[in-house]
Motif scaffolding. Structure first.
Motif, PDB file in Angstrom:
ATOM      1  N   CYS A  33       1.126  -1.166  -0.091  1.00  0.00           N
ATOM      2  CA  CYS A  33      -0.165   0.117   0.010  1.00  0.00           C
ATOM      3  C   CYS A  33       0.909   1.354  -0.096  1.00  0.00           C
ATOM      4  O   CYS A  33       1.729   1.170   0.780  1.00  0.00           O
ATOM      5  CB  CYS A  33      -1.037   0.172   1.049  1.00  0.00           C
TER       6      CYS A  33
ATOM      7  N   HIS B  58      -2.426   6.088  -1.724  1.00  0.00           N
ATOM      8  CA  HIS B  58      -2.907   6.651  -2.663  1.00  0.00           C
ATOM      9  C   HIS B  58      -4.402   7.030  -2.558  1.00  0.00           C
ATOM     10  O   HIS B  58      -4.984   8.093  -2.982  1.00  0.00           O
ATOM     11  CB  HIS B  58      -2.904   6.125  -4.278  1.00  0.00           C
TER      12      HIS B  58
ATOM     13  N   CYS C 121      -8.873   3.864  -2.709  1.00  0.00           N
ATOM     14  CA  CYS C 121      -9.907   3.155  -1.906  1.00  0.00           C
ATOM     15  C   CYS C 121     -10.508   3.943  -1.039  1.00  0.00           C
ATOM     16  O   CYS C 121     -12.038   3.606  -1.109  1.00  0.00           O
ATOM     17  CB  CYS C 121      -9.296   1.947  -1.137  1.00  0.00           C
TER      18      CYS C 121
ATOM     19  N   CYS D  73      -6.639   0.809  -7.340  1.00  0.00           N
ATOM     20  CA  CYS D  73      -5.373   1.027  -6.502  1.00  0.00           C
ATOM     21  C   CYS D  73      -4.378   0.793  -7.281  1.00  0.00           C
ATOM     22  O   CYS D  73      -3.821  -0.388  -7.739  1.00  0.00           O
ATOM     23  CB  CYS D  73      -5.409  -0.150  -5.577  1.00  0.00           C
TER      24      CYS D  73
END
Ligand SMILES: Cc1cc2nc3c(=O)[nH]c(=O)nc-3n(C[C@H](O)[C@H](O)[C@H](O)COP(=O)(O)OP(=O)(O)OC[C@H]3O[C@@H](n4cnc5c(N)ncnc54)[C@H](O)[C@@H]3O)c2cc1C
Ligand code: SF4
Lengths: 65, 418
Positions: free
Chosen positions: A12, A15, A18, A55
């Motif tokens: 992850c 960004h 989500c 993502c």
């Protein structure tokens, strides 16, 4: 009833795609970390699938609970 | 269906509303593979052929100038789809055989090998390629950075501890400088503009990013163009337009990209700086032809003319929209006017930009970290926010997106961080 949601924290990159797409499942904490529910309603399958697509780190996993 | 301001040419109406049986996607990278997978996700049961010029299965480009250059990722980590996944989804992949022509009346794509692939619907996803260097260069030691083999070649060249000269201080050039400096290499960046990164980020954030680079030892020659690159077969020096000579073992050129539309020449498609589309993704002149990603010119929120947005998320969003719309009659299609989003990584710090600012829009800082190193700023014109950026503060992005999407006033945006 439900789906299992997991984020690979090693991948992850924060960004927030989500968080933007499924705010009922993903959120940022005040100190800037990603937080999320680990189970979500089946109704959210399409939204979660969109979040997976969006993502950039390919960090989101969704599966049957 | 809503209409997007500024989309001209109207809705292309298919002669009949029969969904296609055969879809050909040209360009086997991010936008292309996501369109192909998206079609299946939307229940498409016909044939899908994905045509790619490169020999590799679809891979992701952002890590090329980041994790791959730093040696943190092996190239296979960049893969966007496995062969098993593509086979399972019934996507036929033809790699290493570029499309050379579009036979528009015959509804077929002609490949270099001579193969003809018939389609009912065509998706153009051929992306962009580095702007060619305007003068001759030595054979060895000069690279651009777009493909997987460029990234691995530069990564390997780093191992011999070369003196690095970067031409062009855009996102790719400065990310490369960051990777090289982190590897402990001496780096010099040459940029003809006096204020590098200002075009992308505004002067305020552009200057902050440049300062970050300087603190890591990167040297800049701004307001200077390259006049020549010297060396018999291996590069030795880079000569600037003021006569300065920079010793170099490795030169990387990042002076922008041009859309890959050469194979469409002679078709009816509008090709000026990319394939022109409306907000549904269909081309302005042919209802059976669509375009997505870096090669495509779509409407952008708040701007009159459609334009190319060379960002990861735009490619993915457009792929999603086209995978949905291509299977539906015009009246049921979705329209988007995207809000661009891009990120760039430097020394572990992430800069994220939402929206599209005009060149003269002002910058205002809304919030700073206690140490002053990280901040949030908006760009604005006439009191309205056009773009926002987070400099090392990813957690602020949802708020910034809200401000940009809603066209907030400067006061409203400031209140979000009050
Ligand atoms: C080093 C690097 C770093 C980046 N970093 C970021 C970042 O941090 N954030 C961000 O938002 N964006 C970033 N980008 C931009 C992002 O990668 C692109 O927006 C994205 O790759 C666009 O995808 P695409 O599929 O439209 O085009 P491309 O990725 O360019 O793919 C097009 C494909 O089509 C193929 N092709 C071309 N012509 C033909 C033909 N005639 N026939 C068949 N195939 C053809 C090409 O070989 C290529 O594989 C970066 C890009 C690069 C190069
Ligand atoms: S979109 Fe992906 S990378 Fe971004 S915060 Fe969510 S999980 Fe992390």
């Amino acid at each position: 009833m439900s789906l299992r949601v997991a984020v690979d924290r090693a991948h992850c990159e924060l960004h927030g795609q989500c968080v933007e797409r499924v705010p009922s499942v993903f959120r940022f904490t005040d100190d800037g970390d990603l937080d999320h529910l680990t189970e979500a309603d089946d109704d959210l399958a399409d939204d979660l699938s969109d979040a997976q697509f969006l993502c950039p780190a390919q960090a989101i996993e969704v599966g049957p609970a | 269906m809503t209409d997007v301001a500024g989309v001209t040419g109207g809705q292309a109406v298919a002669p009949d509303h029969r969904p296609p049986d055969r879809v050909v996607v040209v360009g086997a990278s991010l936008a292309g593979v996501r369109t192909a997978l998206g079609l299946r996700r939307n229940g498409f049961a016909g044939t899908i052929t994905l045509v790619g010029a490169e020999p590799w299965l679809p891979y992701d480009r952002p890590p090329l100038s980041k994790q791959v250059l730093l040696g943190e990722w092996t190239p296979d980590r960049t893969r966007l789809a496995s062969p098993e996944q593509l086979a399972e989804q019934g996507i036929e992949v033809r790699l290493g055989d570029p499309a050379e022509a579009l036979d528009q009346p015959g509804r077929a794509v002609v490949l270099r090998s001579g193969a003809r692939i018939d389609f009912d619907a065509l998706v153009v996803a051929t992306g962009a390629a580095p702007r060619p260097w305007p003068f001759p260069t030595p054979d060895t030691g000069v690279y651009d950075l777009r493909r997987l083999d460029d990234a691995t070649a530069i990564r390997d060249a780093f191992d011999t501890a070369p003196r690095v000269v970067v031409v062009g201080a855009g996102f790719i050039g400065t990310e490369l400088a960051s990777a090289a400096a982190r590897r402990g290499l001496p780096v010099t960046v040459v940029e003809p503009r006096p204020d590098p990164l200002a075009a992308q980020l505004g002067t305020l954030a552009g200057t902050a990013l440049l300062d970050l680079h300087r603190r890591h030892g990167v040297r800049f020659h701004t307001g200077r163009a390259v006049r020549a690159v010297h060396g018999a077969d291996r590069v030795t020096t880079v000569e600037l337009d003021d006569g300065t000579l920079l010793d170099a073992d490795l030169v990387v050129v990042g002076i922008g990209v041009l859309p890959n539309t050469g194979w469409l020449r002679g078709s009816s498609l509008e090709l000026t700086d990319g394939v022109r589309c409306d907000g549904t993704g269909v081309t302005s002149t042919d209802p059976a032809v669509w375009a997505v990603g870096d090669v495509a010119r779509w409407p952008v929120a708040g701007h009159v003319e459609p334009r190319r947005v060379e960002h990861w998320t735009s490619a993915v969003e457009q792929a999603g929209v086209v995978a949905y719309n291509l299977l539906r009659p015009p009246a049921d299609r979705r329209v988007t006017a995207q809000t661009p989003y891009v990120w760039t990584d430097h020394y572990g710090l992430k800069v994220q930009l939402v929206g599209l600012a005009g060149p003269d829009d002002e910058s205002t800082v809304l919030h700073r970290s206690p140490d002053g190193e990280r901040f949030v700023a908006v760009r604005h014109a006439g009191g309205r926010v056009s773009a926002a950026l987070a400099f090392g503060m990813p957690e602020t992005l949802p708020k910034l997106r809200t401000a940009v999407r809603s066209g907030a006033t400067l006061a409203e945006a400031t209140a979000l961080f009050g």
